[in-house]
Design a protein around this motif. Structure first.
Motif, short mmCIF file in Angstrom:
data_model
loop_
_atom_site.label_atom_id
_atom_site.label_comp_id
_atom_site.label_asym_id
_atom_site.label_seq_id
_atom_site.Cartn_x
_atom_site.Cartn_y
_atom_site.Cartn_z
N LEU A 65 0.79 -1.22 0.00
CA LEU A 65 0.00 0.00 0.00
C LEU A 65 0.83 1.28 0.00
O LEU A 65 0.42 2.28 -0.60
CB LEU A 65 -0.94 0.03 1.22
N ALA A 66 1.93 1.30 0.69
CA ALA A 66 2.63 2.57 0.91
C ALA A 66 3.91 2.71 0.09
O ALA A 66 4.04 3.63 -0.72
CB ALA A 66 2.94 2.74 2.39
N ALA A 68 1.71 3.65 -4.12
CA ALA A 68 1.00 4.76 -3.47
C ALA A 68 0.89 5.99 -4.37
O ALA A 68 0.13 6.90 -4.05
CB ALA A 68 1.70 5.13 -2.16
#
Length: 171
Positions: free
Chosen positions: A82-83, A104
């Motif tokens: 996710l990041a 991201a």
């Protein structure tokens, strides 16, 4: 330990973004990300196998936890997906070259390859031109429920002239 970490972070804030700690040099280093939230650094190294980029996973991403004990640490599955993770695919017709984007932030695509001397590089759009990315600084506001990015600074060098390049933008 918390007091020492807090003092370290306060010192870095007072000295400015360029004064955040940097990871030790590595011949496989592509670039790293520093964030305004703490002294920890996300590192992106070329993943070489037999002198070439690993076709299954050309970039190894991990932490230097300077805000703790300075230890290296792998990203968690959530951080990777996710990041701070990357999505990469081979470039058709060009061996040992991969195109990708940050999971991201998908608006800017980059390339990972080896230069003429075999050194791994990440080419990233800086000021509208593909440049060698060296460092990213992300200023964030995490004082609210949802973390927002104030701005991103990109630091690199021109692959032809070797001159430093810089861009600051708000995503």
């Amino acid at each position: 330990m918390k007091l020492a970490s807090l003092l370290l972070i306060i010192t870095f804030y007072c000295l400015g973004g360029e004064r955040f700690p940097t990871p030790p040099d590595s011949p496989n280093r592509l670039f790293f990300i520093q964030r305004s939230t703490n002294a920890n650094v996300v590192v992106y190294d070329a993943n070489l196998v037999g002198g070439k980029l690993n076709a299954k996973d050309p970039v190894h991403t991990y932490w230097y936890r300077f805000g703790e004990r300075g230890q290296k640490e792998e990203l968690t599955a959530i951080q990777r997906t996710l990041a701070y993770g990357l999505y990469t695919t081979p470039v058709s017709g060009i061996s040992n070259t991969y195109e990708g984007h940050f999971l991201a932030y998908r608006k800017r695509k980059f390339m990972v390859k080896q230069d003429a001397t075999g050194d791994p590089i990440a080419l990233f759009p800086i000021n509208g031109k593909m440049q060698i990315l060296k460092r990213v600084f992300v200023s964030v506001d995490d004082s609210k429920f949802v973390t927002t990015v104030n701005y991103i600074e990109l630091f690199g060098k021109d692959p032809v002239t070797g001159r430093g390049v810089y861009e600051k933008f708000k995503p």
